[in-house]
Design an enzyme around this catalytic site. Structure first.
Site, short mmCIF file in Angstrom:
data_model
loop_
_atom_site.label_atom_id
_atom_site.label_comp_id
_atom_site.label_asym_id
_atom_site.label_seq_id
_atom_site.Cartn_x
_atom_site.Cartn_y
_atom_site.Cartn_z
CG HIS A 159 34.37 38.11 44.60
ND1 HIS A 159 35.31 38.74 43.77
CD2 HIS A 159 34.93 38.18 45.92
CE1 HIS A 159 36.54 38.93 44.36
NE2 HIS A 159 36.09 38.76 45.67
CD GLU A 160 33.57 37.95 49.40
OE1 GLU A 160 34.05 37.26 50.24
OE2 GLU A 160 34.01 39.30 48.90
CG HIS A 163 37.44 34.79 48.14
ND1 HIS A 163 38.77 34.87 47.29
CD2 HIS A 163 36.84 36.00 48.20
CE1 HIS A 163 38.76 36.12 47.07
NE2 HIS A 163 37.91 36.93 47.42
CE1 TYR A 174 42.48 37.62 48.65
CE2 TYR A 174 42.96 39.01 50.12
CZ TYR A 174 42.32 38.95 49.25
OH TYR A 174 41.20 39.72 48.87
CD GLU A 183 39.96 39.78 45.74
OE1 GLU A 183 39.19 40.22 45.07
OE2 GLU A 183 39.54 39.28 46.71
CG ASP A 256 44.60 45.52 48.05
OD1 ASP A 256 43.98 44.73 48.75
OD2 ASP A 256 44.37 45.40 46.88
CG HIS A 261 41.02 43.79 46.47
ND1 HIS A 261 41.69 43.63 47.61
CD2 HIS A 261 39.71 43.09 46.50
CE1 HIS A 261 40.82 43.02 48.32
NE2 HIS A 261 39.75 42.56 47.75
ZN ZN Z 1 37.75 38.95 47.34
#
Ligand code: ZN
Length: 441
Positions: A159-160, A163, A174, A183, A256, A261
């Site tokens: 996941h990271e 990005h 974002y 996300e 957020d 998310h």
């Molecule tokens: Zn993320």
């Protein structure tokens, strides 16, 4: 950031004293990092080396519980396992992510040009998060209570790093729907890293994100579920998984980054449905469609769900009719009409929105509370609440306000937004205090 601010705030409110302190420190750190990134604050001198084309080039560092990056080098490409779980999991996870992008999609590392993959483990003390800082991966060890070390879930690493791929390609902003797509796409490829490394098909995969992150203290399976968004956890301290699985449940919020998310549950579910309809290895058909949409040059930084749906349908149509039908049906099933922006930027709260307000504390210990719907209030007061709950002021006020001994404290909660804040009375602007007092009667 893997952990959304609302989850850390929930721990800060409901967790033990120790946990609340750690959650607040993590929030402060994340906010500072976000602010630094917003003004382009990349660390100088940390530009990654180009590696060997066609081969992963990983270097793992150990911050030894400090926040200094990158830390001391502990394992480079080709070196044997160190015996330190976080180091070896990070090395393996970076490798599995590189393998997915290279073998399935022909992309050599994050930049497509063999960029070195840098990871730092044992970052900070009790740091409960993992993040891509624009240059490298950073992993905390967890908070020692509710969160395990963040290298434990391979999909979190995928996941990271995704990005990073997004930064090098579409550069999705974002915020709001483009942020939720950022996300979601990170969850999609993170999950595909996990599925490929475990030889799972779309049918046999659990479609969970962060299944290894929670300790036994937490009532929950994972941080997110792509197959059943909104069901990943339901815990007295963490709260309930707030993700919708359909546009009917789209959450309008300013916290957020506009629910990045939260609303990512909608495109996550669309991907899972498309992959399951096509069957077999999810990275081969559905994954190829999403990858082509991401890297095809048409995806703009401010893309919304509807436009992204159209781009994936276009990518699917270029493969064959069966793929096209599966992707079209997946978006229809989550209520996204391709190519048509159907969500206004800000929607007013419905008249039947339920709110809870409590005034407690104070020398005499008298508590007043009220559960109410906006429709029960006078029109100006209902509009006042709409502005407060729909905007970010309450969250902002709760972050910066000091609690005063013996002062009155307001507690405001709303499940639909979601919102939960504690506000000391002396910190409130007069108009807000008067609105609260009129509402309590
Ligand atoms: Zn993320």
């Amino acid at each position: 950031m893997l952990l959304p601010p609302y989850l850390l705030e929930s721990i800060a409110i409901r967790g033990s004293e120790q946990e609340a302190r750690i959650a607040q420190e993590t929030l402060r750190h994340d906010a500072a990092l976000r602010a630094a990134r917003a003004v382009g604050g990349a660390r100088p001198g940390a530009a990654a080396d180009a590696g060997t084309p066609g081969r992963a080039n990983r270097v793992i560092h150990d911050a030894r519980s400090t926040e200094t990056l990158p830390g001391t080098q502990v394992r480079a490409e080709g070196e044997p396992a160190t015996g330190d779980a976080a180091t070896d999991e990070a090395y393996d996870g970076l490798g599995a992510t590189w393998t997915l992008f290279f073998d399935a999609f022909g992309r050599d590392s994050l930049d497509g040009r063999g960029m070195q993959l840098l990871g730092t483990v044992h970052f900070g003390q009790n740091y409960a998060n993992a993040f891509w800082d624009g240059q490298q991966m950073v992993f905390g060890d967890g908070d020692g209570e509710r969160f395990n070390r963040f290298t434990a879930s391979i999909d979190v690493i995928g996941h990271e790093l995704t990005h990073g791929v997004i930064e090098f390609t579409a550069g999705l902003r974002y915020q709001g729907q483009s942020g939720a797509l950022n996300e979601s796409i990170s969850d999609v490829f993170g999950s595909l890293v996990r599925q490929q490394s475990r030889a799972e098909t779309a049918e046999t995969a659990d479609w969970l994100i962060g299944a290894e992150l929670f300790t036994d203290l937490v009532q929950g399976d994972a941080l997110r579920s792509m197959i059943a968004p909104g069901t990943a956890y339901d815990d007295p301290v963490l709260g309930k998984d707030p993700q919708p699985a359909h546009m009917d449940g789209f959450v309008h919020t300013t916290s957020d980054n506009g629910g990045v998310h939260i609303n990512s549950g909608i495109p996550n579910k669309a991907f899972q449905l498309a992959a399951t309809a096509l069957g077999g290895n999810a990275w081969e058909r559905a994954g190829q469609v999403w990858f082509n949409a991401l890297t095809g040059g048409q995806l703009r930084p401010d893309c919304d769900f509807a436009t992204f749906a159209q781009l994936t349908i276009d990518a699917a149509t270029a493969i064959d009719a069966k793929t096209q039908a599966a992707v079209e049906q997946a978006w229809a099933a989550v209520g996204v009409a391709p190519g048509v922006a159907e969500v206004p930027a800000t929607a007013p709260l419905a008249a039947n929105t339920k709110l809870h307000l409590t005034r407690s504390g104070g020398f005499a210990g008298i508590t007043k509370e009220r559960d109410f719907e906006l429709s029960e209030l006078s029109e100006p007061d209902a509009e006042g609440w709409q502005r407060l709950v729909g905007g970010s002021e309450l969250n902002d006020l709760s972050r910066v306000s000091e609690m005063h001994p013996d002062g009155f404290v307001y507690h405001v909660a709303c499940d639909q937004v979601p919102l939960e804040v504690q506000l000391p009375e002396p910190a409130l602007p007069a108009a807000v205090k008067e609105l609260f007092q009129r509402t309590l009667g």
